[in-house]
Scaffold this active site. Structure first.
Site, PDB file in Angstrom:
ATOM      1  CE1 TYR A 143      -3.645   2.562   0.592  1.00 53.11           C
ATOM      2  CE2 TYR A 143      -2.395   3.275   2.512  1.00 53.11           C
ATOM      3  CZ  TYR A 143      -3.433   3.470   1.610  1.00 53.11           C
ATOM      4  OH  TYR A 143      -4.243   4.573   1.732  1.00 53.11           O
ATOM      5  CG  ASP A 238       5.664   3.808   0.965  1.00 55.64           C
ATOM      6  OD1 ASP A 238       5.938   4.513   1.961  1.00 55.64           O
ATOM      7  OD2 ASP A 238       4.508   3.621   0.549  1.00 55.64           O
ATOM      8  CE  LYS A 266       0.794   4.808   8.421  1.00 53.86           C
ATOM      9  NZ  LYS A 266       0.850   4.141   7.140  1.00 53.86           N
TER      10      LYS A 266
HETATM   11  C1  LIG Z   1       0.218   4.635   5.784  1.00 52.55           C
HETATM   12  C2  LIG Z   1       1.001   4.421   4.567  1.00 52.55           C
HETATM   13  C3  LIG Z   1       0.930   5.276   3.472  1.00 52.55           C
HETATM   14  C4  LIG Z   1      -0.063   6.411   3.409  1.00 52.55           C
HETATM   15  O1  LIG Z   1       0.175   7.373   4.370  1.00 52.55           O
HETATM   16  P1  LIG Z   1      -1.031   8.368   4.776  1.00 52.55           P
HETATM   17  O2  LIG Z   1      -0.391   9.306   5.748  1.00 52.55           O
HETATM   18  O3  LIG Z   1      -2.090   7.500   5.363  1.00 52.55           O
HETATM   19  O4  LIG Z   1      -1.477   9.040   3.535  1.00 52.55           O
HETATM   20  C5  LIG Z   1       1.772   5.075   2.406  1.00 52.55           C
HETATM   21  N1  LIG Z   1       2.657   4.060   2.406  1.00 52.55           N
HETATM   22  C6  LIG Z   1       2.750   3.202   3.425  1.00 52.55           C
HETATM   23  C7  LIG Z   1       3.771   2.118   3.391  1.00 52.55           C
HETATM   24  C8  LIG Z   1       1.925   3.338   4.532  1.00 52.55           C
HETATM   25  O5  LIG Z   1       1.996   2.455   5.526  1.00 52.55           O
END
Ligand SMILES: *Cc1c(COP(=O)(O)O)cnc(C)c1O
Length: 430
Positions: A143, A238, A266
């Site tokens: 994701y 990511d 995060k």
């Molecule tokens: C949570 C997450 C996102 C998205 O971040 P948001 O602040 O919710 O937009 C993207 N990549 C990864 C790996 C994530 O865990």
């Protein structure tokens, strides 16, 4: 019955789609209706009906030091007196950028945004501009936020063009996103060979949190790096979830493999909305106003958010000992739950690395999304609801990682294991 959470949720359903502002908060896949949280401190969440829960979500990752750590709370309290947002540069933006650059060796320059989604969207725009190519490759089950280009599933044929995973994503967007199988280098190599000189970037969660926790097999990440280099494509880690969680420099602190670009979120906001993307200066200098790639944000680098983030990153560099400590706790819980599965003769696998782990209710070791999908989600629902009953708040889905914080003490771990034993027994009776 008659709970405040229940009545708030009924009202929420009238005015908010599905009653929640992010679908992962709903209890759709586990049954029941979501709890409304009144407050949070240390290892605990407290709901509006006054019940306390050990917090194993940690706001889906940010709360590395537990809820409302005093150092972060005080920093934000002090910053409040100076105003909330200027729309002009503030010194904290320099401090946090310097801090990130000092903590993550592959990042020479960094741009702050407001969420992980913004960070990944900007990173692929940049990768496309830098390579002058259109297509990107992602891995099934990873994701990367809700940007159109990432809401793509491959189905079974990895060589076929992507089809949108959500209505509203156009097929012309989907055709530029190719999907490979995690932990399967051959699937990636196949996509590269089938699309010569057209892949701008490969983006992945180097350790995956978003199909439940899945760990890269030896050689997988190294192989991706080699393929990207050989084909002139950028490698994007990511690390929105793993950044500052697996080490002070994220997953990339655990391996010699370095990405070209990294996305963060995060933990970097300490609980306030912050995201970031960064990498080699030569690439990052293409971003406006240094270069032609447009990306902007009214609230980006907001003084409250940067204050919280900076306090968080300072805590991390002051306390590197938390990582072995969190890993010890993670291993202890994982091992404890594995023993319970074995004693009760329940099919399950626990994946764990550092402070992240997932209990999958399946017979199959989970190495990719198809493996994860063999899990018995009904069993997980029963387990989840009983854990909640026992005062432990897990992410309400089989396909999520649980997050440990330094606020969890040994007595809390014993509580979690005791609750888990009871919850596992419930899954047998059902
Ligand atoms: C949570 C997450 C996102 C998205 O971040 P948001 O602040 O919710 O937009 C993207 N990549 C990864 C790996 C994530 O865990």
């Amino acid at each position: 019955m008659g709970s405040l959470s229940g009545s708030y949720f009924d009202r929420a359903l009238q005015v908010i789609p599905g009653g929640v502002n992010s679908p992962v908060r709903a209890f759709k896949s586990v049954g029941g209706s979501p709890l409304f949280i009144q407050s949070a401190k240390g290892a605990y969440l407290k709901d509006v009906d006054g019940k306390e829960y050990l917090d194993l979500i940690g706001s889906w990752g940010p709360m590395l030091f537990g809820q409302a750590h005093p150092a972060i709370e005080n920093a934000v309290r002090n910053a409040l007196g100076n105003g909330f947002s200027f729309g002009a540069p503030s010194y904290n933006e320099v401090l946090i950028a310097e801090k990130i650059v000092s903590m993550i060796p592959s990042i020479e320059k960094v741009r702050l945004v407001n969420s992980g989604t913004e960070a990944t969207m900007a990173a692929i725009r940049l990768a496309r501009a830098y390579t002058k190519r259109d297509k990107i490759i992602k891995f099934e089950g990873c994701y990367h936020g809700h940007g159109d280009s990432f809401l793509i599933a491959a189905g079974s044929g990895v060589a076929t063009l992507g089809t949108p995973d959500s209505p509203g994503v156009t097929t012309s967007t989907a055709k530029d996103t190719l999907t490979a199988v995690y932990n399967d280098l051959a699937s990636l190599e196949h996509l590269f060979n089938a699309n010569p000189s057209s892949i701008a970037a490969v983006i992945l969660e180097p350790v995956v949190g978003n199909m439940g926790l899945v760990i890269p097999e030896p050689g997988f990440i190294e192989g991706i790096r080699q393929l990207c280099t050989a084909h002139g494509s950028l490698l994007i880690f990511d690390e929105v979830m793993t950044g500052f969680r697996l080490s002070p420099s994220g997953y990339q602190g655990l391996t010699p493999v370095q990405p070209d670009l990294t996305t963060l979120g995060k933990i970097i906001g300490g609980g306030l909305p912050v995201g970031a993307y960064g990498g080699r200066a030569e690439i990052m200098n293409m971003i406006a106003p240094a270069g032609p790639v447009y990306q902007a944000g009214t609230l980006s680098g907001n003084p409250l958010a940067t204050t919280a983030g900076l306090a968080m990153l300072n805590l991390i560099t002051e306390h590197p000992e938390i990582y072995p400590e969190l890993n010890r706790k993670g291993e202890y819980l994982a091992q404890g739950i594995r023993e319970q599965l074995w004693e009760l003769n329940i099919d399950g696998f626990v994946n764990q690395i550092g402070s992240m782990f997932t209990l999958f209710f399946t017979k199959k070791a989970v190495k990719n999304f198809s493996d994860a999908k063999t899990s018995d989600t009904t069993k997980f629902g029963i387990y989840f609801r009983e854990m909640l009953e026992q005062g432990v708040y897990l992410p309400p889905s089989q396909f999520e990682s649980w997050f440990l914080s330094t606020a969890l003490e040994d007595a809390h771990l014993e509580h979690i294991l005791k609750a888990s034993r009871i919850a596992l027994e419930k899954t047998i009776q059902a």
